[in-house]
Write a protein that holds these residues in place. Structure first.
Motif, PDB file in Angstrom:
ATOM      1  N   TYR A 174       2.627 -20.509 -21.737  1.00  0.00           N
ATOM      2  CA  TYR A 174       1.884 -19.268 -21.540  1.00  0.00           C
ATOM      3  C   TYR A 174       2.194 -18.267 -22.652  1.00  0.00           C
ATOM      4  N   LEU A 175       3.451 -18.110 -22.986  1.00  0.00           N
ATOM      5  CA  LEU A 175       3.846 -17.150 -24.023  1.00  0.00           C
ATOM      6  C   LEU A 175       3.232 -17.514 -25.380  1.00  0.00           C
ATOM      7  N   LYS A 176       3.067 -18.784 -25.643  1.00  0.00           N
ATOM      8  CA  LYS A 176       2.455 -19.201 -26.901  1.00  0.00           C
ATOM      9  C   LYS A 176       1.007 -18.740 -26.976  1.00  0.00           C
ATOM     10  N   LEU A 177       0.305 -18.800 -25.850  1.00  0.00           N
ATOM     11  CA  LEU A 177      -1.074 -18.312 -25.811  1.00  0.00           C
ATOM     12  C   LEU A 177      -1.124 -16.812 -26.059  1.00  0.00           C
ATOM     13  N   VAL A 178      -0.185 -16.085 -25.490  1.00  0.00           N
ATOM     14  CA  VAL A 178      -0.112 -14.636 -25.675  1.00  0.00           C
ATOM     15  C   VAL A 178       0.177 -14.288 -27.141  1.00  0.00           C
ATOM     16  N   ASP A 179       1.164 -14.946 -27.703  1.00  0.00           N
ATOM     17  CA  ASP A 179       1.620 -14.604 -29.054  1.00  0.00           C
ATOM     18  C   ASP A 179       0.625 -14.985 -30.140  1.00  0.00           C
ATOM     19  N   ALA A 180      -0.430 -15.719 -29.779  1.00  0.00           N
ATOM     20  CA  ALA A 180      -1.464 -16.031 -30.766  1.00  0.00           C
ATOM     21  C   ALA A 180      -2.105 -14.764 -31.314  1.00  0.00           C
ATOM     22  N   ALA A 181      -1.977 -13.650 -30.591  1.00  0.00           N
ATOM     23  CA  ALA A 181      -2.534 -12.392 -31.077  1.00  0.00           C
ATOM     24  C   ALA A 181      -1.811 -11.878 -32.307  1.00  0.00           C
ATOM     25  N   ILE A 182      -0.529 -12.208 -32.448  1.00  0.00           N
ATOM     26  CA  ILE A 182       0.260 -11.643 -33.552  1.00  0.00           C
ATOM     27  C   ILE A 182       0.948 -12.696 -34.405  1.00  0.00           C
ATOM     28  N   GLU A 183       0.861 -13.969 -34.028  1.00  0.00           N
ATOM     29  CA  GLU A 183       1.521 -15.021 -34.791  1.00  0.00           C
ATOM     30  C   GLU A 183       0.574 -16.196 -35.004  1.00  0.00           C
ATOM     31  N   GLY A 184       0.712 -16.867 -36.130  1.00  0.00           N
ATOM     32  CA  GLY A 184      -0.124 -18.022 -36.418  1.00  0.00           C
ATOM     33  C   GLY A 184      -1.244 -17.686 -37.390  1.00  0.00           C
TER      34      GLY A 184
END
Length: 634
Positions: A174-184
């Motif tokens: 879940y956190l990976k989906l969230v952090d797609a806004a600022i990382e990647g």
């Protein structure tokens, strides 16, 4: 006399000759000539990439200026620094032998500066005098110091229910989906660059790239997100969870944009529009000259809409709306992020904007403000309708209105907001509703009922915080449990039935996170086996939403990421505290009676108008008969 300037972040201050001019004409990005910048003539008016710096007879260029400029004459000095200079192009700074000028709408631009109806614009800059007017002394304005509490403190304060520090969240997928806004590779910053989401009108908004999935043209399709599903709130939640200041930057930039551009600053239109929030760009079409209004003027865009024949009735309805230009509506009313921005930063503008959106709910529902008041009094229903004017049950419009009213009450303590919220609860839901008659499994037309149930859970939390465990608390609690029981028996993952969807895409997987949260709210108010069942359903829909969304290559599109920012963080809390329980009502549960059917003012007015016409015709016929009889007897 001397002019000194540091044109960009990290560049040393230099001495320049007067006259001095630094003019930013475009963003300086790779896509600086994006059709995002179309003007009223359907032209892109930016003349060159980046900025030009002129000093005396010399000239040089650069891409992205964040200038600090000072002017000294003898013992006197003045300086100016502009933190978001290039982002809000066009802008200019000029210096002569005796003046320093910051041009916010600069005369150097080749185009006019057009404010569309209801727009405003706010700039931030720093001015210094005397010994403080040096580039070194003004450097703070580029990266100002900010004071914030730790994630642990924010979460333990209880100000945001169910919030837990990111480091304590075991749900890595879940956190990976969230952090797609600022990382990647597909961050919100990267999305901005695709359509050059910069310039005084655009900066801060999110590129709605999910609307471009069917686009095949050579240029990126422009679509403005306009705070759909409240990413301002999502950024605030993630800032408090993590302490990562990237979330703060996105929150502040989007809040500033929404306050100035997306909110309709007028009292001269319909009460249903005045002070409202404009929708995002119409689905699957280019914003064209419509900028941040919902619909572009050009009807030709309809030809590019997937699966839509320009000659069918749906297209004709869309054309009529295109011609109107689109207006604010209750289904796009998001105040929570603005409220949180105020709480986190002290922004008075965000507080007033959130309160304005709460007042808008009351005003749009006030029948005394419409032309129908001469035929019928009472509420318009504009605050509670969803999808169509005839549906006033649990929905997106009613849910957003309820949420905004709670925010307004929390910000101000004005009982008018709470009274209106409770009126809408009674209007839209009942503990004895015949839920199957709501046809909630018609996903295309009723998926949004979970938005209302989430807002109902928020209302119950607000009542608990105020220790108002009264009859309305009992009513809302019984209604939530009634619908949760139906959901437990009938709801399934939306994408498990793709055949019922027009576009079975990644957003449906993200929206299912709402079901998980409704079950969490219900579990908090349930006991025994029923509580266990609701928790199991919450776990199921959380896992299913995350796994299905993760499987999509399009999982990093704007809309699903925004949904993950605001929904899903509750899960870690309930994993740690499955025993969480709400207090029972202080009043004895009673018979709540039978649900009542709400009839909007416009419907009642039309009915009375017809009756008046019939009565008028009847009176006219009686008059004719009487006249004929009189003539015959004469």
């Amino acid at each position: 006399m001397g002019v000194r300037c540091s044109p960009e972040i990290g560049s040393p201050a230099e001495d320049f000759a007067a006259p001095f001019e630094l003019y930013q004409d475009s963003s300086g990005g790779e896509n600086w000539r994006s059709t995002n910048h179309l003007n009223r003539k359907h032209e892109v008016p930016v003349a060159f990439r980046g900025y030009k710096l002129k000093s005396g007879e010399s000239e040089r260029t650069g891409l992205r200026a964040t200038p600090i400029v000072t002017l000294s004459r003898g013992a006197d000095s003045v300086g100016v620094a502009v933190p978001h200079f290039w982002q809000n192009f066009p802008q200019a700074v000029e210096a002569t032998s005796n003046s320093l000028t910051l041009r916010l709408f600069p005369q150097q631009s080749t185009d006019s500066h057009e404010l569309q109806g209801g727009e405003q614009k706010t700039w931030t800059f720093a001015v210094a005098f005397g010994s403080d007017a040096t580039p070194e002394a003004l450097e703070w304005s580029r990266t100002p110091a900010r004071a914030f509490a730790s994630p642990k403190w924010y979460c333990e304060s209880g100000a945001i229910p169910y919030l837990s520090p990111k480091v304590d969240d075991p749900n890595a997928d879940y956190l990976k989906l969230v952090d797609a806004a600022i990382e990647g590779a597909d961050t919100f910053d990267a999305k901005r660059e695709k359509i050059d989401e910069y310039g005084w009108r655009h900066f801060g908004d999110i590129y709605g790239d999910h609307e471009a999935v069917y686009h095949t043209g050579p240029q990126p399709m422009v679509s403005h997100y306009n705070n759909q599903y409240d990413p301002i709130a999502g950024f605030a939640y993630q800032l408090m969870r993590s302490g990562d200041l990237r979330w703060l930057r996105h929150m502040e930039e989007l809040a500033a944009h929404v306050i100035d551009i997306d909110i309709y600053h007028t009292t001269q239109d319909k009460s249903a529009y005045n002070g409202g929030l404009f929708w995002h760009t119409y689905h699957y079409v280019d914003a064209d000259t419509g900028t941040h209004r919902s619909y572009p003027r050009s009807l030709l865009q309809l030809k590019g809409m997937p699966g839509l024949d320009p000659n069918d009735p749906k297209a004709q309805r869309s054309k009529s709306v295109y011609a109107l230009g689109g207006g604010p509506a209750n289904e796009h009313n998001y105040a929570t992020g603005l409220m949180l921005h105020h709480f986190l930063t002290g922004s008075a503008a965000s507080r007033e904007a959130a309160l304005g959106l709460a007042r808008w709910v009351i005003d749009m529902d006030d029948g005394s403000k419409t032309v129908f008041r001469w035929l019928a009094s009472g509420d318009t229903g504009y605050a509670s309708q969803s999808r169509d004017a005839g549906y006033h049950g649990p929905g997106r419009g009613s849910g957003n209105s309820l949420s905004a009213l709670i925010d307004g009450h929390r910000l101000s303590g004005d009982v008018a907001f709470l009274n209106k919220a409770e009126q809408l609860v009674r209007r839209c839901i009942h503990p004895n509703d015949d839920v199957p008659k709501r046809n909630l499994l018609d996903v295309e037309n009723r998926w949004f009922y979970t938005m209302f149930l989430q807002a109902l859970g928020k209302y119950l939390d607000h009542k608990i915080e105020r220790d108002e465990l009264d009859a309305m608390y009992a009513y809302a609690r019984a209604s939530l449990l009634h619908y949760a029981r139906w959901m437990a028996d009938h709801e399934v993952p939306t994408l498990s039935r793709p055949e019922i969807l027009e576009y079975p895409n990644e957003t449906w997987a993200a929206q299912d996170m709402r079901k998980s949260e409704v079950f969490k709210f219900a579990a908090k108010h349930a006991t025994g086996a029923e509580k266990a069942r609701f928790l199991e359903r919450a776990e199921f829909f959380f896992r299913d939403s995350v796994s299905r969304l993760t499987a999509f290559e399009t999982r990093t599109l704007a809309r699903p990421v925004v949904l993950m920012l605001s929904f899903g963080y509750m899960h870690a809390h309930f994993q740690r505290h499955p025993e969480e329980a709400a207090p029972p009502p202080k009043v004895e549960a009673r018979d709540f009676g039978r649900p009542e059917v709400f009839v909007p003012q416009k419907v009642r007015a039309k009915k009375r108008a017809k009756l008046l016409v019939v009565a008028g015709v009847a009176l006219g016929l009686l008059g004719v008969v009487a006249l004929v009889g009189w003539l015959l007897l004469k």
